[in-house]
Design an enzyme around this catalytic site. Structure first.
Site, PDB file in Angstrom:
ATOM      1  N   CYS A   1       0.810  -1.226   0.000  1.00 13.50           N
ATOM      2  CA  CYS A   1       0.000   0.000   0.000  1.00 13.50           C
ATOM      3  C   CYS A   1       0.839   1.270   0.000  1.00 13.50           C
ATOM      4  O   CYS A   1       0.583   2.207  -0.767  1.00 13.50           O
ATOM      5  CB  CYS A   1      -0.946   0.007   1.195  1.00 13.50           C
ATOM      6  SG  CYS A   1      -0.173  -0.461   2.752  1.00 13.50           S
TER       7      CYS A   1
ATOM      8  N   HIS B   1      -2.862   6.404   4.359  1.00 12.78           N
ATOM      9  CA  HIS B   1      -1.460   6.599   4.715  1.00 12.78           C
ATOM     10  C   HIS B   1      -1.015   7.964   4.177  1.00 12.78           C
ATOM     11  O   HIS B   1      -1.431   8.383   3.095  1.00 12.78           O
ATOM     12  CB  HIS B   1      -0.572   5.541   4.047  1.00 12.78           C
ATOM     13  CG  HIS B   1      -0.784   4.148   4.544  1.00 12.78           C
ATOM     14  ND1 HIS B   1      -1.463   3.829   5.700  1.00 12.78           N
ATOM     15  CD2 HIS B   1      -0.378   2.952   4.019  1.00 12.78           C
ATOM     16  CE1 HIS B   1      -1.462   2.519   5.869  1.00 12.78           C
ATOM     17  NE2 HIS B   1      -0.815   1.961   4.865  1.00 12.78           N
TER      18      HIS B   1
END
Lengths: 348, 348
Positions: free
Chosen positions: A132, A252
């Site tokens: 990710c 994130h």
């Protein structure tokens, strides 16, 4: 749901954090599906999941499960992928694997469609979905690489707990409430399930994601380093990473320092390159306090970039702030994009 | 409390987050105090504060307040320091100022005692206490600079809300509970009080601390850049910073990349230099998951360093993870250390 022009699809790990987002994404993007098989470990088999108004019963993933499947989206952990991905391929499926099991294999394309879609054509049955934190960074760097060349990347990450699964999300919720109540925190999962020590994540920052390697970097950091070079076809690119788990639920963020090959580039050139890139949105207006945050990027498919500025000492150096939903572009949406590309380009 | 061998002390901003920690620190370190004056804005005047078992009434800070004061610890915001620090000096006090008001003035020493204590001797009545995020970084870098020379620093910070004062701590608490209850978040303070826009801090990350400058960096980032060069007597040192506010209450963490002048240095050399430095504690054992975190550093006076590792591409590059209590070493304790040095060295 049934679409005669659609495909036979399986989702492995359908009850997990990413698996659920994969189903949401397949539905939202209206991916053409002729049949859908929801697979999981024996523990979650029997669960019911709604998809486009129909109820599906989750089955235990076995080699035979993949008979007749054309595209299998795997996100049930590396050990499941290692056990079953080749079984799926042997039965004619193309696997899009969202674990680290095959990412660095030479004959497995590692793909972020905005960056290296053409690599999908070379697949031998398995296409790997990158980590990710890697995906959002390379999506932001690609337009810069294309226009100006890049030689060096140093990244420090700000990663949400959802990347560690639903159990980590629950742990953050429970610990946070306990902390506010003045109760003792009982860390049981983070930073890494299965490791000996666990530390509180509530109101804390943990500089460990995944296990430590001999060189002092964590496996998460090495994923960012190695995967970036592979996806960007840049084995000589210098990449360094520090990965940190933080007490927020989703998306994130990354503080990225990048050195480009051309010293005459202006901040506005970089901003324009980013603004015109596919799948990337520039949110960068300091005068009006405009920049992306984990909350603002949550539930969105794109990668958001802000805080673009030139290093004060190195005219080839720039700093960026890159934010994206780790469960969507960082996992489910990137996997579905790969599936869309397989179909659109007849690469199945 | 009264100590005939002690000093006449004033604390300006005694009711604020740092002021309270200054009093705790003076008490804990048993600083010799003959008389203590607690000063604040008119708003907080009249409040009672306990110190060493005695009750003190907070008075409004005025020019006359400093008559007879020998050391005045200021932490009531830059505008108060600009208004009153010279008044205090004119009345014979030495001011230790924990705001950004005078830090970059040429005739004001900017001091972290572990780094440049001798600069205190050159004061003209005012000694500036650096920005919290700067203090912990230079304390960690100093032993490396001394032994191996450093040429470049790139830092990304992970900063707690307590650096923005008690109101920010309250905002994080309230928003966090509201989020867990499913209620709407109503940001009113962070990232910067007085700015037009406010964003939620609960379960989020805000890449803005203090206001933006014309060059795209925030004032907090420029403080780290400029103050580091001044404290380390290194005007040629390259420093870049990205400062991020995060949802934890106390202690700042920093991901620091540092380039040294010597390429034959080993990780263990750096670890030894750090371990032997004054006021710095090495917590670095990846095999046993040992590294500092904001929670582990809270309420401690030292600077903690972990995750020391060599860059994989640049043999002169190293990565560190630096954590310290921003209210203690980052503010109150560093100010009291300066006061101790004034006394110990007869520099009053």
């Amino acid at each position: 749901m049934l679409n005669e022009q659609g495909y036979h699809i399986a989702v492995v790990g359908a009850t997990g954090a990413v698996g659920k987002k994969m189903l949401e994404t397949l539905e939202k993007k209206n991916f053409p599906i002729k049949s859908l098989k929801l697979l999981s470990s024996s523990r979650s088999a029997g669960n019911k999941i709604e998809f486009k108004g129909e109820s599906f019963i989750v089955e235990e993933a076995k080699p035979e499960s993949f008979e007749g499947v054309q595209i299998a989206l795997f996100s049930a952990g590396g050990s499941v992928s290692k056990k079953l991905a080749h079984e799926a391929v042997a039965r004619g499926a193309v696997v899009v694997d969202n674990t680290s099991a095959f990412r660095m294999d030479k004959d497995v394309p590692l793909v972020v469609p905005e960056v290296n879609e053409a690599d999908i054509a070379n697949h031998n049955g398995i296409i790997a979905n990158p980590n990710c934190s890697t995906i959002q960074m390379v999506a932001a760097l690609k337009p810069i690489q294309d226009k100006y060349g890049i030689s060096r990347v140093i990244v420090s990450t700000y990663q949400s707990v959802s990347g560690a699964g639903d159990a980590a999300t629950d742990e953050l919720k429970q610990q946070t409430q306990a902390f506010l109540n003045g109760d003792e925190l009982k860390p049981e999962l983070l930073p890494v399930a299965g490791e000996e020590k666990h530390y509180p994540i509530a109101f804390n920052a943990l500089p460990q994601i995944d296990v430590f390697q001999e060189n002092g970097f964590t496996f998460e950091e090495m994923k960012m380093i190695n995967e970036t070079k592979k996806i960007m076809h840049a084995p000589e690119l210098s990449v360094a990473a520090t990965c940190v788990r933080l007490p927020f639920f989703n998306a994130h963020a990354e503080s990225v320092y990048v050195e480009i090959d051309d010293e005459n580039v202006q901040v506005s050139d970089l901003q324009n390159a980013i603004a015109n890139a596919q799948g990337v949105i520039l949110e960068d207006d300091p005068t009006n306090q405009v920049y992306p945050t984990p909350l603002s990027a949550t539930d969105k498919s794109e990668v958001f970039v802000g805080r673009v500025r030139r290093d004060l000492d190195n005219s080839k150096g720039f700093h960026l702030w890159v934010v994206s939903d780790n469960l969507l572009k960082g996992a489910a949406w990137n996997s579905v994009q790969i599936a869309e590309s397989l179909v659109k380009n007849n690469w199945l």
